[in-house]
Design a protein around this motif. Sequence first.
Motif, PDB file in Angstrom:
ATOM      1  N   ASN A 140      -7.999  -3.012  -4.331  1.00  0.00           N
ATOM      2  CA  ASN A 140      -6.747  -2.257  -4.487  1.00  0.00           C
ATOM      3  C   ASN A 140      -5.688  -3.050  -5.230  1.00  0.00           C
ATOM      4  O   ASN A 140      -4.528  -3.095  -4.821  1.00  0.00           O
ATOM      5  CB  ASN A 140      -6.144  -1.855  -3.122  1.00  0.00           C
TER       6      ASN A 140
ATOM      7  N   ILE B  98     -11.325   0.238  -5.253  1.00  0.00           N
ATOM      8  CA  ILE B  98     -11.038   0.711  -3.893  1.00  0.00           C
ATOM      9  C   ILE B  98     -11.317  -0.353  -2.843  1.00  0.00           C
ATOM     10  O   ILE B  98     -11.068  -0.150  -1.664  1.00  0.00           O
ATOM     11  CB  ILE B  98     -11.791   2.025  -3.548  1.00  0.00           C
ATOM     12  N   ASP B  99     -11.830  -1.516  -3.255  1.00  0.00           N
ATOM     13  CA  ASP B  99     -11.965  -2.611  -2.281  1.00  0.00           C
ATOM     14  C   ASP B  99     -10.776  -3.580  -2.395  1.00  0.00           C
ATOM     15  O   ASP B  99     -10.115  -3.874  -1.427  1.00  0.00           O
ATOM     16  CB  ASP B  99     -13.294  -3.353  -2.428  1.00  0.00           C
TER      17      ASP B  99
ATOM     18  N   VAL C 130      -8.388 -15.686  -0.903  1.00  0.00           N
ATOM     19  CA  VAL C 130      -8.272 -14.983   0.378  1.00  0.00           C
ATOM     20  C   VAL C 130      -8.471 -15.984   1.508  1.00  0.00           C
ATOM     21  O   VAL C 130      -9.512 -16.631   1.604  1.00  0.00           O
ATOM     22  CB  VAL C 130      -9.310 -13.842   0.487  1.00  0.00           C
TER      23      VAL C 130
ATOM     24  N   ALA D 150      -8.003 -15.103   4.869  1.00  0.00           N
ATOM     25  CA  ALA D 150      -8.687 -14.386   5.950  1.00  0.00           C
ATOM     26  C   ALA D 150      -8.474 -12.885   5.800  1.00  0.00           C
ATOM     27  O   ALA D 150      -7.423 -12.444   5.344  1.00  0.00           O
ATOM     28  CB  ALA D 150      -8.147 -14.841   7.300  1.00  0.00           C
ATOM     29  N   TYR D 151      -9.475 -12.132   6.176  1.00  0.00           N
ATOM     30  CA  TYR D 151      -9.348 -10.679   6.273  1.00  0.00           C
ATOM     31  C   TYR D 151      -9.093 -10.290   7.729  1.00  0.00           C
ATOM     32  O   TYR D 151      -9.464 -11.018   8.654  1.00  0.00           O
ATOM     33  CB  TYR D 151     -10.641  -9.994   5.817  1.00  0.00           C
ATOM     34  N   ALA D 152      -8.476  -9.140   7.926  1.00  0.00           N
ATOM     35  CA  ALA D 152      -8.282  -8.651   9.289  1.00  0.00           C
ATOM     36  C   ALA D 152      -8.336  -7.132   9.286  1.00  0.00           C
ATOM     37  O   ALA D 152      -8.013  -6.498   8.275  1.00  0.00           O
ATOM     38  CB  ALA D 152      -6.939  -9.120   9.830  1.00  0.00           C
ATOM     39  N   LEU D 153      -8.728  -6.553  10.409  1.00  0.00           N
ATOM     40  CA  LEU D 153      -8.731  -5.098  10.530  1.00  0.00           C
ATOM     41  C   LEU D 153      -7.394  -4.652  11.109  1.00  0.00           C
ATOM     42  O   LEU D 153      -6.753  -5.408  11.844  1.00  0.00           O
ATOM     43  CB  LEU D 153      -9.871  -4.648  11.446  1.00  0.00           C
ATOM     44  N   PRO D 154      -6.952  -3.431  10.816  1.00  0.00           N
ATOM     45  CA  PRO D 154      -5.693  -2.960  11.397  1.00  0.00           C
ATOM     46  C   PRO D 154      -5.843  -2.822  12.915  1.00  0.00           C
ATOM     47  O   PRO D 154      -6.959  -2.590  13.404  1.00  0.00           O
ATOM     48  CB  PRO D 154      -5.476  -1.583  10.753  1.00  0.00           C
TER      49      PRO D 154
ATOM     50  N   PHE E 100      -9.191  -2.790   0.889  1.00  0.00           N
ATOM     51  CA  PHE E 100     -10.179  -1.792   1.304  1.00  0.00           C
ATOM     52  C   PHE E 100      -9.508  -0.456   1.635  1.00  0.00           C
ATOM     53  O   PHE E 100      -9.784   0.173   2.649  1.00  0.00           O
ATOM     54  CB  PHE E 100     -11.028  -2.307   2.470  1.00  0.00           C
ATOM     55  N   SER E 101      -8.597  -0.064   0.761  1.00  0.00           N
ATOM     56  CA  SER E 101      -7.937   1.240   0.864  1.00  0.00           C
ATOM     57  C   SER E 101      -7.438   1.536   2.273  1.00  0.00           C
ATOM     58  O   SER E 101      -7.780   2.544   2.873  1.00  0.00           O
ATOM     59  CB  SER E 101      -8.892   2.336   0.400  1.00  0.00           C
ATOM     60  N   GLY E 102      -6.617   0.646   2.774  1.00  0.00           N
ATOM     61  CA  GLY E 102      -5.993   0.890   4.066  1.00  0.00           C
ATOM     62  C   GLY E 102      -6.895   0.604   5.257  1.00  0.00           C
ATOM     63  O   GLY E 102      -6.476   0.711   6.403  1.00  0.00           O
ATOM     64  N   LYS E 103      -8.165   0.229   4.997  1.00  0.00           N
ATOM     65  CA  LYS E 103      -9.062  -0.034   6.122  1.00  0.00           C
ATOM     66  C   LYS E 103      -8.985  -1.485   6.576  1.00  0.00           C
ATOM     67  O   LYS E 103      -9.627  -1.865   7.553  1.00  0.00           O
ATOM     68  CB  LYS E 103     -10.501   0.301   5.730  1.00  0.00           C
ATOM     69  N   ALA E 104      -8.265  -2.344   5.852  1.00  0.00           N
ATOM     70  CA  ALA E 104      -8.181  -3.760   6.229  1.00  0.00           C
ATOM     71  C   ALA E 104      -6.966  -4.418   5.583  1.00  0.00           C
ATOM     72  O   ALA E 104      -6.284  -3.821   4.753  1.00  0.00           O
ATOM     73  CB  ALA E 104      -9.446  -4.503   5.791  1.00  0.00           C
ATOM     74  N   PHE E 105      -6.715  -5.656   6.006  1.00  0.00           N
ATOM     75  CA  PHE E 105      -5.678  -6.486   5.395  1.00  0.00           C
ATOM     76  C   PHE E 105      -6.295  -7.804   4.951  1.00  0.00           C
ATOM     77  O   PHE E 105      -7.296  -8.235   5.513  1.00  0.00           O
ATOM     78  CB  PHE E 105      -4.559  -6.790   6.404  1.00  0.00           C
ATOM     79  N   ALA E 106      -5.678  -8.438   3.968  1.00  0.00           N
ATOM     80  CA  ALA E 106      -6.127  -9.767   3.546  1.00  0.00           C
ATOM     81  C   ALA E 106      -4.921 -10.689   3.504  1.00  0.00           C
ATOM     82  O   ALA E 106      -3.876 -10.332   2.982  1.00  0.00           O
ATOM     83  CB  ALA E 106      -6.768  -9.684   2.163  1.00  0.00           C
TER      84      ALA E 106
END
Lengths: 325, 245
Positions: free
Chosen positions: B121, B118-119, B211, B213-217, A137-143
């Motif tokens: 990447n 862009i999702d 995937v 898990a997803y995580a936010l920074p 998500f273009s730097g907005k998240a990690f997977a």
Amino acid sequence: MSVLIVVECDGGEVKKSSLEVASYGSQVAQLLGTSATAVAVGEATEANLAKLGEQGIAKVLYDNEPRLKDFVNGAYTKLIAAAAQQEDAKVIVLANSNIGAAVGSRLSVRLQASLATNVVELPKTEGGSFTVKRGAFSGKAFADVKLDGERKIIAVKKNSIEALHEAGKTAEVVSFSAQLTDADFADAPKQVVMQDQAGGILLPEADKVVSGGRGMKGPENWNLIEDLAQALGAATACSKPVSDVDWRPHHEHVGQTGITVSPNLYIACGISGAIQHLAGVNSSKVIVVINKDPEAPFFKAADYGIVGDVFDVLPKLTQAVKELS
Amino acid sequence: MKFLVCISNVPDTTTKITFTPDNKEFNKAGVQFVINPWDEYALTRAIELKEAQGGTVTVLNVGEADTEPNIRKALAIGADDAIRVNAFPKDAFFVAQQIAAIAKDGGYDVILMGKESIDYNGFQVHGMVGELLGIPTVAPAMKLDMSGNTATLEREIEGGKEIVEVSTPFVASCQQPMCEPRIPNMRGIMTARTKPLKVVEPTGEGARTEVAAYALPPAKQGVKLIPAENAGELIKLLRNEAKVI
Ligand SMILES: Cc1cc2nc3c(=O)[nH]c(=O)nc-3n(C[C@H](O)[C@H](O)[C@H](O)COP(=O)(O)OP(=O)(O)OC[C@H]3O[C@@H](n4cnc5c(N)ncnc54)[C@H](O)[C@@H]3O)c2cc1C
Ligand SMILES: Nc1ncnc2c1ncn2[C@@H]1O[C@H](COP(=O)(O)O)[C@@H](O)[C@H]1O
């Protein structure tokens, strides 16, 4: 079984991002209890390749076929596939660069491997699984992505791994040939044009970046950005509207639809901090924002900020950097 | 010349990213989806080349039924027909297999994509499709011109560009400044309604990645403000506190 590391060279030198990749790969080898071999592409010197020992590499394969000096997707893919076969590589590590990622995706099909690009951390290998963390998500998240295949290919994002430096260790450089034919050079470049880079620092490789937005008012004021960048040893960048109106070349445009950078220091001058801009820079370690509007959204994503006029603040910063040394 | 343009359906660039409670999936609720911005360069350039030298432009998406509004949008911008492979795009390899199968069956000459989604990447699908078909991929391309069956492209490399010449069939992934992406006009929107949109079922093997898990920074600590009069103080903090210079 081994770990194969793809090292990109340019003008005889190993690229900084490839030193990170080499360090990543030798740590993966350690984790898996095996050895790490590198294969070099681009223009290299034996002396510089031998220095990859400092990043934990025992052996470097190098094919000095002159046509491999420039990036050719077909030939690079065949060369690396041959090296992977010879070394019985189960894991291949390369840079998440325009070259590394392009080759990695072709290799993943050829070697029936699971591929993860944009990887930011060493893998987790508990319980026999193999999971890597990658930006999404273009730097907005990690997977966290599980790589299920028997073979795995990992493209490591720049500036996300600290390069190792075990002084004095050297790697053995071994000549290698993949028996390339003319057909492998079908996409060979007719011409290569390199940009004039201020201070010779490439934006995608830089660990410090000074960036300007519409608040800089016009291209004639970019000397303020360049002066600070030069004093810091930083690369220069810009927001999208700035490159859209040709104040700066498009390859300096960072953001969701530009390039993503993750330097240690990102200084934003006269940039509002739109969500699309932040997407390209928010993995920077330290963000500094200079903006005359205290309500500018960028301040919410910043570590340090100055509410002020760039025309007043930038010369003071450049002066202060010069006084440091 | 038969052009195949692959478009991905992605969250609008202003979307605040959130995930489902188990962190396994992107939370689509209330999110506006758009054609991946890079893919707009591929689409517009294909239409321009078709206008200049004749041919057809087919758009292709691997996705579930909810992507159809954006497929129709691509038809409104000027594509002639569309194909949707009816499946959730599990990973890049899964998508690449679908695209390769359709490109082969349909005998497409030029397969254009965006630089990256862009999702996800990934910067992956174009290389995989080229390899599956045994044809060159030029990625990322900043410029694409064609003369007969020969294409001249500018490929961006770190610090410069390469001028590359390939003949059809080939794959290219597009980015600025290739063209000025077009937006649909009224006439385009009207005619798009009746242009053919074929739905086909997926083929090939499954995905090769999953995937977990997803995580936010991690959130930022908050900004430390330095008065403009003492701007030089910032440099000292960057050296002594942040230790980045
Ligand atoms: C699909 C899409 C994709 C996009 N992708 C990107 C992308 O990849 N990258 C990107 O950057 N943008 C992108 N954008 C554009 C983005 O939404 C913003 O419009 C853009 O980032 C704004 O650029 P800016 O901050 O330079 O200009 P502005 O928003 O005009 O901000 C200028 C800032 O400068 C400040 N300022 C003015 N004068 C001074 C002064 N003298 N001293 C100090 N501060 C001053 C102002 O307070 C203001 O905050 C995208 C938009 C869309 C729709
Ligand atoms: N689900 C999809 N359907 C069609 N094309 C896709 C899909 N996903 C990705 N692509 C194409 O592949 C390009 C690269 O995507 P990625 O490898 O995910 O970064 C995109 O710009 C699209 O052109």
